[in-house]
Design a protein around this motif. Structure first.
Motif, short mmCIF file in Angstrom:
data_model
loop_
_atom_site.label_atom_id
_atom_site.label_comp_id
_atom_site.label_asym_id
_atom_site.label_seq_id
_atom_site.Cartn_x
_atom_site.Cartn_y
_atom_site.Cartn_z
N SER A 271 37.90 25.82 36.43
CA SER A 271 39.03 26.16 37.30
C SER A 271 39.81 24.91 37.69
O SER A 271 40.92 25.00 38.21
CB SER A 271 38.53 26.86 38.57
N SER A 292 34.05 40.74 39.17
CA SER A 292 33.54 41.61 40.24
C SER A 292 32.14 42.13 39.95
O SER A 292 31.40 42.49 40.87
CB SER A 292 34.48 42.81 40.41
N GLU A 310 40.74 41.70 48.66
CA GLU A 310 41.10 40.29 48.56
C GLU A 310 40.16 39.55 47.60
O GLU A 310 40.59 38.72 46.80
CB GLU A 310 41.07 39.63 49.94
N GLN A 311 38.86 39.85 47.69
CA GLN A 311 37.89 39.20 46.81
C GLN A 311 38.14 39.56 45.35
O GLN A 311 38.05 38.71 44.46
CB GLN A 311 36.47 39.61 47.19
N GLU A 314 41.02 37.63 44.08
CA GLU A 314 40.60 36.24 43.84
C GLU A 314 39.91 36.08 42.50
O GLU A 314 40.06 35.06 41.82
CB GLU A 314 39.68 35.77 44.97
N GLN A 317 42.50 35.76 39.78
CA GLN A 317 43.17 34.47 39.82
C GLN A 317 42.27 33.38 39.24
O GLN A 317 42.73 32.51 38.49
CB GLN A 317 43.56 34.14 41.26
N ARG A 318 41.00 33.43 39.59
CA ARG A 318 40.06 32.44 39.06
C ARG A 318 39.89 32.59 37.55
O ARG A 318 39.79 31.61 36.82
CB ARG A 318 38.71 32.59 39.76
#
Length: 389
Positions: A271, A292, A310-311, A314, A317-318
């Motif tokens: 990342s 997830s 939200e998680q 994320e 995005q990661r």
């Protein structure tokens, strides 16, 4: 008060205190160890009730934790559980034989979308009902037999009267929670690997070994997929990396037990940075990215209620931060194998479409390795090719 009343009370207490900061299996092991009066059977029963509670997610959320636990046990296990015969004999007396009949009795407002109500599309025409139903039941325990060990493993299982189902020449399904520690040598005789993960090897088979010589497993974790490839094609030039030094150390220990020594390992946070400049480019990069894990939630059903929107954003995005650094490490004509254990389209085909737009990669094939019918995990895999240098 019967012992089942005590089990119920203890399970409710544990669920009330659980905050989701660590896997429930770890939290439970630490919490139940403080209860010196609980024997091994007691602990298994209490854990069973806790996991049943998690499996119905947000459904029937207007009820108390205790009532939701009882509803979950009834919906999933019917009239077979001793707790219900003591605490809810009126449900048992109705003789409901189907899931739908039990819903009408215990929680008429239940619906499949209630279990996981966050607004995410599922991959490749997977139905919400099919996915949620699969979470209700604990998956099987799958092992992959190491090369040359099939006769030994099968013989030992039969001697110990352990039931198993042969899936292929190397894949076996066993009852959940089967313990092989004293029977077989882990990583030498067999590896623990979910059936769908084993099938990733079949997905790649047409390319190996003629096209693929060098492989980089860039989010290797404990090395399951790399070990699978090395068992099939031991002459591969393998590089593994992970952001976590402790996990990479586990990989090294595992590979040593498996007798695999011809590989290169490095700690790398993709990342933040790509593969070292001027390094050799690879024929194949395997990107089994953090996700997830929604395709494995039948094993960790607490994730249903602890994951937030939200998680999940994320994670996407990661994933893109990692994926953006991989094309530069591919040879011209090289391949990127993108994998997740997610059932969400935004982690799967939407990420592949982004790779095609942003980096000009060509999609060779993609599939959802749907393990639900065999009590296995569900994985998404896509193979892309770099067509220019």
């Amino acid at each position: 008060m019967s012992r089942y009343h005590a089990y119920l009370k203890r399970a409710v207490s544990l669920l009330e205190q659980y905050d989701g900061r660590e896997p429930f299996s770890i939290y439970y092991k630490k919490a139940i160890a403080l209860d010196k009066k609980a024997g091994s059977t007691d602990r298994k029963i209490i854990r069973h009730y806790c996991y049943s509670f998690f499996r119905i997610g947000f459904a029937c959320s207007a009820q108390t934790i205790e009532e939701r636990l009882l509803i979950a046990v009834y919906l999933i296990h019917g009239d077979t559980d001793p707790l219900l015969k003591i605490v809810r004999p009126e449900w048992i007396a109705q003789g409901a034989t189907s899931f739908e009949q039990r819903v009408a009795l215990a929680c008429p407002t239940f619906s499949w979308p209630q279990v996981f109500p966050l607004p995410f599309s599922l991959s490749m025409e997977l139905s919400l009902e099919e996915w949620v139903k699969s979470i209700l039941y604990q998956p099987a325990f799958f092992i992959r037999i190491r090369p040359g060990k099939q006769q030994h493993v099968i013989s030992r299982l039969k001697e110990a009267s352990i039931s198993f189902r042969i899936i292929s020449s190397s894949a076996l399904a066993l009852p959940a929670a089967t313990n092989l520690d004293t029977l077989l040598a882990l990583n030498e005789d067999y590896v623990v690997q979910d059936l769908s993960s084993q099938r990733v090897g079949e997905f790649l088979q047409p390319l190996l070994p003629k096209t693929i010589k060098s492989v980089w497993d860039c989010c290797a974790a404990s090395g399951g997929k790399s070990l699978l490839l090395m068992d099939q094609y031991p002459s591969l030039e393998l590089t593994v990396s992970d952001v976590r030094p402790s996990i990479l150390q586990q990989l090294k220990t595992r590979f040593k037990q498996a007798g695999i020594n011809n590989y290169h390992a490095l700690v790398l946070d993709l990342s933040q940075q790509g593969f070292p400049k001027n390094a050799t480019r690879f024929d194949l990069v395997i990107a089994d990215v953090p996700c997830s894990g929604s395709g494995t939630w039948a094993r960790t059903p607490e994730q249903i209620t602890k994951q937030t929107e939200e998680q999940l954003v994320e994670f996407t995005q990661r994933q893109r931060a990692i994926l953006s650094r991989l094309p530069a490490s591919l040879k011209s004509g090289g391949y990127l194998l993108y994998c997740t254990c997610s059932v969400f389209a935004n982690e799967n085909e939407e990420q592949v479409a982004w790779l095609q737009r942003e980096f000009g990669l060509s999609l060779c094939k993609q599939t959802l390795l749907n393990g639900m019918a065999e009590q296995a995990d569900t994985l998404y895999v896509a193979l892309l090719q770099k067509t220019s240098s």
